[in-house]
Design a protein around this motif. Structure first.
Motif, PDB file in Angstrom:
ATOM      1  N   LEU A 192       0.828  -1.204   0.000  1.00 38.86           N
ATOM      2  CA  LEU A 192       0.000   0.000   0.000  1.00 38.86           C
ATOM      3  C   LEU A 192       0.865   1.258   0.000  1.00 38.86           C
ATOM      4  CD1 LEU A 192      -2.829   1.213   0.119  1.00 38.86           C
ATOM      5  CD2 LEU A 192      -2.727   1.049   2.607  1.00 38.86           C
ATOM      6  N   GLN A 193       1.985   1.232   0.702  1.00 37.60           N
ATOM      7  CA  GLN A 193       2.892   2.374   0.696  1.00 37.60           C
ATOM      8  C   GLN A 193       3.471   2.598  -0.698  1.00 37.60           C
ATOM      9  OE1 GLN A 193       5.777   1.496   3.731  1.00 37.60           O
ATOM     10  NE2 GLN A 193       4.388   1.971   5.424  1.00 37.60           N
ATOM     11  N   TYR A 194       3.804   1.506  -1.360  1.00 40.61           N
ATOM     12  CA  TYR A 194       4.317   1.617  -2.738  1.00 40.61           C
ATOM     13  C   TYR A 194       3.253   2.202  -3.657  1.00 40.61           C
ATOM     14  CZ  TYR A 194       5.636  -0.028  -7.419  1.00 40.61           C
ATOM     15  OH  TYR A 194       5.907  -0.107  -8.760  1.00 40.61           O
ATOM     16  N   ALA A 195       2.025   1.679  -3.552  1.00 43.90           N
ATOM     17  CA  ALA A 195       0.933   2.191  -4.386  1.00 43.90           C
ATOM     18  C   ALA A 195       0.608   3.636  -4.031  1.00 43.90           C
ATOM     19  CB  ALA A 195      -0.302   1.310  -4.213  1.00 43.90           C
ATOM     20  N   GLY A 196       0.721   3.999  -2.751  1.00 43.46           N
ATOM     21  CA  GLY A 196       0.442   5.372  -2.324  1.00 43.46           C
ATOM     22  C   GLY A 196       1.415   6.371  -2.924  1.00 43.46           C
TER      23      GLY A 196
ATOM     24  N   ALA B 168       0.222   9.350  -5.319  1.00 41.04           N
ATOM     25  CA  ALA B 168       0.521  10.746  -5.004  1.00 41.04           C
ATOM     26  C   ALA B 168       1.230  11.427  -6.166  1.00 41.04           C
ATOM     27  CB  ALA B 168       1.377  10.823  -3.741  1.00 41.04           C
ATOM     28  N   GLN B 169       2.086  10.682  -6.836  1.00 41.51           N
ATOM     29  CA  GLN B 169       2.791  11.240  -7.986  1.00 41.51           C
ATOM     30  C   GLN B 169       1.844  11.470  -9.154  1.00 41.51           C
ATOM     31  OE1 GLN B 169       6.039   8.816  -9.295  1.00 41.51           O
ATOM     32  NE2 GLN B 169       6.671  10.207 -10.919  1.00 41.51           N
ATOM     33  N   ASP B 170       0.966  10.502  -9.423  1.00 35.80           N
ATOM     34  CA  ASP B 170       0.014  10.647 -10.535  1.00 35.80           C
ATOM     35  C   ASP B 170      -1.023  11.725 -10.248  1.00 35.80           C
ATOM     36  OD1 ASP B 170       1.375   8.590 -11.752  1.00 35.80           O
ATOM     37  OD2 ASP B 170      -0.054   7.040 -11.102  1.00 35.80           O
ATOM     38  N   SER B 171      -1.328  11.956  -8.964  1.00 34.24           N
ATOM     39  CA  SER B 171      -2.373  12.911  -8.605  1.00 34.24           C
ATOM     40  C   SER B 171      -1.953  14.353  -8.826  1.00 34.24           C
ATOM     41  CB  SER B 171      -2.784  12.712  -7.144  1.00 34.24           C
ATOM     42  OG  SER B 171      -3.335  11.433  -6.942  1.00 34.24           O
ATOM     43  N   CYS B 172      -0.681  14.590  -9.054  1.00 31.79           N
ATOM     44  CA  CYS B 172      -0.263  15.971  -9.320  1.00 31.79           C
ATOM     45  C   CYS B 172      -0.784  16.445 -10.671  1.00 31.79           C
ATOM     46  CB  CYS B 172       1.257  16.087  -9.258  1.00 31.79           C
ATOM     47  SG  CYS B 172       2.125  15.224 -10.594  1.00 31.79           S
TER      48      CYS B 172
END
Length: 268
Positions: free
Chosen positions: A64-68, A72-76
């Motif tokens: 989950l940390q990896y996916a998070g 977060a990067q894609d959400s920019c």
């Protein structure tokens, strides 16, 4: 002094009593061993499964940390969360083979991120992973136990705004071109039921709304032998990889779907 000897019948009775006591003692030990050994092995197996559960929890939390980080990067670029992409990232981080041979119910397909969402106003999101663990211990018949991992992320936008909305706010699901929102991630309008039909039968087929099927503008330009249709669409396709057969679903808070109506099937 003279040695006293027991009568023969007394001696036989005495020996018989000793044999009976000895046999009873051996039988008691055998029964205790028969009960203790299975209980011992059951305790060992239970301990092993407990250790496996802890290992799975650690692996899911790490995934989950990896996916998070990726979310977060894609959400920019676009402050949206795609649950199916999160599930793929979590499974990728843990390993498909590792999950398939674990005690997770359904293996890699048992990892779900339906409850994940991100706010397009604040860029703050909450990622949720749920899965069930099966305990194959036939003695107790324990049903699968559900576990959940949560994580909050912040889109990489360089600043933080105030207000994320109520944490209890309902999460809904929308598509890029849809005009309604869905409360069920597995609504039939979101999950396309793709089936292959003979090309010559297209003219006689109708979708769920009674409409005809027309050739797809993308994949039917060159024609095709076998065609693919969906129950709710109005196009037939010559390739399974056509973009018309793919649907991107976003999880967003209910307050951010202003202007969209509720789905007639799952929105009530």
């Amino acid at each position: 002094m003279k040695n006293k000897t027991l009568p023969s019948h007394s001696k036989d009775s005495y020996l018989s009593e000793r044999v009976s006591v000895s046999a009873f003692t051996q039988a008691s030990i055998t029964v205790e061993a028969a009960l203790a050994v299975p209980l011992f092995f059951l305790a060992v197996v239970s301990l092993l499964y407990l250790m496996e559960i802890m290992a799975v929890q650690t692996a899911v939390r790490s995934g989950l940390q990896y996916a998070g980080k990726k979310a977060a990067q894609d959400s920019c670029v676009a402050a949206m969360v795609i649950p199916s992409h999160l599930e793929q990232d979590v499974v990728e981080a843990i390993g498909t083979e590792r999950l398939d041979r674990s005690i997770v119910l359904g293996g890699s397909a048992g990892v779900r991120c339906d409850g994940s969402r991100i706010s397009s106003h604040t860029g703050i999101g909450e990622l949720v992973v749920t899965y069930k663990v099966r305990l194959p211990i036939p003695v107790f018949g324990v049903p699968p136990v559900q576990y959940q991992e949560k994580m909050r992320i912040k889109a990489w936008v360089g600043y933080e705004k105030q207000g994320f909305g109520s944490e209890r706010e309902e999460t809904v699901y929308v598509t890029e071109t849809g005009v309604v929102y869905h409360k069920d991630y597995h609504c039939t309008y979101l999950e396309l039921s793709i089936r292959m039909v003979p090309n010559g039968n297209i003219a006689d087929l109708r979708n769920q709304s009674g409409g005809k099927y027309y050739p797809c503008e993308h994949c039917m330009k060159r024609g095709g032998n076998g065609v693919y249709i969906t129950d709710t669409g109005n196009r037939y396709h010559g390739s399974l990889s056509c973009s018309g057969l793919k649907r991107t679903v976003y999880a967003v808070p209910l307050s951010e779907v202003v202007g969209k109506g509720a789905c007639s099937r799952c929105g009530r």
